[in-house]
Design an enzyme around this catalytic site. Structure first.
Site, mmCIF file in Angstrom:
data_model
loop_
_atom_site.group_PDB
_atom_site.id
_atom_site.type_symbol
_atom_site.label_atom_id
_atom_site.label_comp_id
_atom_site.label_asym_id
_atom_site.label_seq_id
_atom_site.Cartn_x
_atom_site.Cartn_y
_atom_site.Cartn_z
ATOM 1 N N LYS A 22 45.818 43.516 43.994
ATOM 2 C CA LYS A 22 44.438 43.583 43.926
ATOM 3 C C LYS A 22 43.599 42.242 43.911
ATOM 4 O O LYS A 22 42.861 42.078 44.836
ATOM 5 C CB LYS A 22 43.800 44.526 42.894
ATOM 6 N N ASN A 23 43.890 41.240 43.027
ATOM 7 C CA ASN A 23 43.125 40.210 42.651
ATOM 8 C C ASN A 23 43.270 39.254 43.787
ATOM 9 O O ASN A 23 42.271 38.562 44.099
ATOM 10 C CB ASN A 23 43.304 39.583 41.465
ATOM 11 N N ARG A 93 32.728 42.630 40.346
ATOM 12 C CA ARG A 93 32.383 41.184 39.991
ATOM 13 C C ARG A 93 32.836 40.303 41.258
ATOM 14 O O ARG A 93 32.199 39.297 41.724
ATOM 15 C CB ARG A 93 32.832 40.692 38.802
ATOM 16 N N CYS A 117 30.601 41.386 31.332
ATOM 17 C CA CYS A 117 31.300 42.598 31.531
ATOM 18 C C CYS A 117 31.990 42.963 30.405
ATOM 19 O O CYS A 117 31.899 42.420 29.257
ATOM 20 C CB CYS A 117 32.364 42.578 32.676
ATOM 21 N N ARG A 122 31.853 35.915 30.551
ATOM 22 C CA ARG A 122 32.393 35.665 31.937
ATOM 23 C C ARG A 122 31.354 34.972 32.843
ATOM 24 O O ARG A 122 30.675 35.144 33.943
ATOM 25 C CB ARG A 122 32.789 36.866 32.698
ATOM 26 N N ILE A 124 29.878 31.617 35.339
ATOM 27 C CA ILE A 124 30.345 31.197 36.611
ATOM 28 C C ILE A 124 29.990 29.781 36.932
ATOM 29 O O ILE A 124 29.693 29.400 38.180
ATOM 30 C CB ILE A 124 30.043 32.257 37.965
ATOM 31 N N ASP A 305 45.658 39.780 31.753
ATOM 32 C CA ASP A 305 45.727 40.968 32.213
ATOM 33 C C ASP A 305 46.764 41.928 31.558
ATOM 34 O O ASP A 305 47.008 43.089 32.019
ATOM 35 C CB ASP A 305 45.862 40.871 33.723
ATOM 36 N N ILE A 327 41.745 33.761 26.644
ATOM 37 C CA ILE A 327 40.982 33.622 27.923
ATOM 38 C C ILE A 327 39.651 34.477 27.840
ATOM 39 O O ILE A 327 38.579 34.216 28.116
ATOM 40 C CB ILE A 327 41.696 34.133 29.239
ATOM 41 N N ARG A 397 39.977 51.945 39.513
ATOM 42 C CA ARG A 397 39.644 50.529 40.161
ATOM 43 C C ARG A 397 40.841 49.575 40.617
ATOM 44 O O ARG A 397 40.458 48.963 41.426
ATOM 45 C CB ARG A 397 38.629 49.820 39.392
HETATM 46 C C1 EPZ Z 1 40.275 36.770 37.386
HETATM 47 O O1 EPZ Z 1 39.085 36.739 36.854
HETATM 48 C C2 EPZ Z 1 40.973 38.112 37.687
HETATM 49 N N1 EPZ Z 1 39.770 38.741 38.518
HETATM 50 C C3 EPZ Z 1 40.701 38.781 36.426
HETATM 51 O O2 EPZ Z 1 41.414 39.980 36.383
HETATM 52 C C4 EPZ Z 1 41.769 38.078 35.331
HETATM 53 O O3 EPZ Z 1 41.695 38.765 34.076
HETATM 54 C C5 EPZ Z 1 41.401 36.464 35.232
HETATM 55 O O4 EPZ Z 1 41.346 35.922 36.621
HETATM 56 C C6 EPZ Z 1 42.313 35.553 34.570
HETATM 57 O O5 EPZ Z 1 43.511 35.685 34.882
HETATM 58 C C7 EPZ Z 1 40.035 38.602 39.529
HETATM 59 O O6 EPZ Z 1 40.807 37.971 40.185
HETATM 60 C C8 EPZ Z 1 38.823 39.707 40.529
HETATM 61 P P1 EPZ Z 1 38.823 33.118 35.150
HETATM 62 P P2 EPZ Z 1 38.168 35.635 36.636
HETATM 63 O O7 EPZ Z 1 37.531 32.615 36.133
HETATM 64 O O8 EPZ Z 1 38.284 34.891 38.190
HETATM 65 C C9 EPZ Z 1 36.261 31.111 31.843
HETATM 66 C C10 EPZ Z 1 41.622 42.500 35.998
HETATM 67 O O9 EPZ Z 1 41.996 43.171 35.105
HETATM 68 N N2 EPZ Z 1 35.107 30.448 33.047
HETATM 69 O O10 EPZ Z 1 39.896 32.744 35.713
HETATM 70 O O11 EPZ Z 1 36.512 35.943 36.600
HETATM 71 C C11 EPZ Z 1 36.099 32.205 31.676
HETATM 72 O O12 EPZ Z 1 34.917 32.971 31.042
HETATM 73 C C12 EPZ Z 1 40.930 41.371 36.054
HETATM 74 O O13 EPZ Z 1 42.128 42.652 37.379
HETATM 75 C C13 EPZ Z 1 34.142 29.603 32.830
HETATM 76 O O14 EPZ Z 1 33.873 29.298 31.551
HETATM 77 O O15 EPZ Z 1 38.426 34.842 35.624
HETATM 78 C C14 EPZ Z 1 37.269 32.757 31.036
HETATM 79 O O16 EPZ Z 1 37.240 32.511 29.835
HETATM 80 C C15 EPZ Z 1 39.900 41.419 34.809
HETATM 81 N N3 EPZ Z 1 33.389 29.452 33.838
HETATM 82 C C16 EPZ Z 1 38.242 31.717 31.776
HETATM 83 O O17 EPZ Z 1 37.519 30.615 32.500
HETATM 84 C C17 EPZ Z 1 33.549 29.662 34.810
HETATM 85 O O18 EPZ Z 1 32.507 29.156 35.975
HETATM 86 C C18 EPZ Z 1 39.105 32.149 32.787
HETATM 87 O O19 EPZ Z 1 38.456 33.030 33.880
HETATM 88 C C19 EPZ Z 1 34.510 30.465 35.431
HETATM 89 C C20 EPZ Z 1 35.119 30.923 34.315
#
Ligand code: EPZ
Length: 430
Positions: A22-23, A93, A117, A122, A124, A305, A327, A397
């Site tokens: 999915k991701n 998202r 969420c 989370r 960006i 995950d 995370i 989802r």
């Molecule tokens: C991806 O989310 C996945 N989603 C998530 O899967 C997964 O849990 C996550 O990566 C971690 O592996 C998708 O791919 C659509 P990150 P993402 O940016 O990209 C911090 C599922 O169940 N961060 O790697 O949003 C953040 O808060 C979902 O399928 C910042 O601080 O995760 C977190 O602590 C849920 N600033 C860490 O980094 C930023 O700009 C990792 O988040 C971005 C992230």
């Protein structure tokens, strides 16, 4: 509202086919609009998140042709609207991948700012840092991210946190920037590599995906391609822990075993037998399993995950386990539900201490999010008696035909939507 009703106690046994990731698919679909030519994408999971993103893509003017449940043709030539509404962002998202795709191709995008969420706040900021470094003017106005650039120019960018989303989003924009972009401290997840491979198959020049440093030499245009998404390591891992928790014997087919190393290591540590084949992994769980400790980390560490799925399993292992979530701050909600099924857990900050119990007893529980929902179904399958899982919309989802796949392994589970359905199920299984 649909629910799952489960009669636990049957070990899961058999083979299960794993779908596309999915991701990876979400980012690949967004990247598909970066060419005016037709892109064919196969091995998509047929899950709600994918369908919502396809609607968002059609909504900005791209043509989207569903070839079958797992394949789609996308042509981005007609894209005329660069605005992704809050409705899409609220539902999913990952619509924010359209920010990197639109900015890269059209140098302009307006995307609703995603809020927090269920699993955490989370931010960006790293995505926006990357776009700004490439020369985009990025403003947040009225709940929207507005990004614009006359031209994007390659830069050396160091990410302050390892982020899957920021790595992919900035990589997409940089694919069509002028000159060389070097991204440091990037995410190494298999889906980052898959998106890079997809973009390269469209003519991009991206090297190093899967390592800490990605180098991208921008190109003027991208072209048609045919691409098959990698298998979903999290879906596979979910069934592997389901095998462990129910003392079953399950082979997950159509997987890349290398992507499952962290999961396999933990299954071995708790006493499961694991057999690896070229594109399958068999998990056998006999007798009582033993406790272990686990900390979630970016790939190749243990995936966040998969934290709820291992948490449920550890709650049935002999001894005391410690689970640390590094995370997302809000990924222990399922443990409160699990306690209602008899688990012995204590949460302190980002760690949970889990004292193994001999068994769970079925109860009515609520899925707090996608992975936690799947984990509670595993708990129900391992429990004595009947479990009802509410809010399964989260599970739908990200897991295709979840209950059908569990049923094919001998799990007793039905999707129901009324008290009458619940009574019917209870009568049938009692
Ligand atoms: C991806 O989310 C996945 N989603 C998530 O899967 C997964 O849990 C996550 O990566 C971690 O592996 C998708 O791919 C659509 P990150 P993402 O940016 O990209 C911090 C599922 O169940 N961060 O790697 O949003 C953040 O808060 C979902 O399928 C910042 O601080 O995760 C977190 O602590 C849920 N600033 C860490 O980094 C930023 O700009 C990792 O988040 C971005 C992230």
């Amino acid at each position: 509202m649909e629910q799952y009703i489960i009669k636990g106690g049957n070990p899961l046994v058999g083979e299960v086919e794993i779908g596309g990731a999915k991701n990876a698919a979400l980012a690949i679909l967004a990247a598909a609009i970066m060419t005016d030519e037709t892109v064919f994408i196969d091995n998509l999971p047929d899950v709600n998140d994918i369908n919502v993103l396809l609607d968002a893509i059609a909504g900005i003017g791209a043509s989207v042709h569903r070839v079958d449940r797992h394949a789609v043709k996308i042509n981005g030539k007609g894209v005329s609207d660069f605005n992704i509404e809050y409705d899409y962002m609220k539902k999913i998202r990952a619509s924010y991948y359209l920010l990197g795709a639109l900015l890269g191709k059209y140098k302009r995008a307006e995307v609703a700012l995603p809020g927090g969420c269920n699993i955490g706040s989370r931010p960006i900021d790293q995505h926006l840092k990357g776009f700004r470094a490439l020369g985009a003017d990025v403003e947040i106005e009225h709940g929207k991210i507005i990004a614009e650039a006359d031209r994007l120019v390659g830069k050396h960018i160091y990410f302050d946190v390892v982020s899957v989303g920021a790595t992919i989003n900035v990589m997409m924009a940089a694919a069509m920037a002028e000159g060389l972009t070097i991204l440091e401290n990037v995410a190494k997840e298999p889906h980052v590599v898959d998106v890079a491979n997809f973009l390269n198959s469209m003519g991009a020049n991206i090297r190093g995906a899967g390592t800490d440093v990605i180098k991208i030499r921008g190109v003027h245009r991208l072209h048609r391609t045919e691409y098959s998404v990698i298998p979903d390591q999290i879906e596979a891992g979910t069934f592997m822990f389901a095998a462990a928790a129910t003392r079953g014997d399950v082979t997950v087919c159509n997987v890349i075993p290398k992507h499952l190393e962290a999961t396999i290591a933990k299954l071995l540590e708790i006493g499961c037998e694991v057999e690896e084949f070229d594109d399958a992994v068999r998990v056998v769980s006999k007798g009582r399993l033993t406790s272990t400790h686990v900390k979630t980390l970016p790939y190749p560490g243990f995936p966040t995950d998969m934290q709820p799925q291992i948490g449920v399993t550890l709650a049935l292992c002999e001894g005391t386990s410690m689970v640390t979530e590094s995370i997302f701050e809000n990924r222990f909600k399922y443990l409160d539900e699990l306690a209602r099924m008899g688990a012995n857990v204590k949460i302190e900050g980002n760690s949970a201490t889990i004292e193994g119990v001999k068994g769970f007893s079925g109860a009515r529980v609520s899925a707090p999010d996608l992975r936690a929902g799947a984990a509670l179904c595993i708990a129900g399958l391992a429990a004595d008696g009947i479990t009802i899982v509410d809010d399964i919309v989260y599970i739908q989802r990200g897991y295709e035909r979840f209950e059908e796949k569990l049923k094919s392994l001998g799990g007793i589970i039905e999707r129901v939507q009324s008290e009458k359905d619940i009574r019917k199920f209870t009568l049938k299984v009692s």
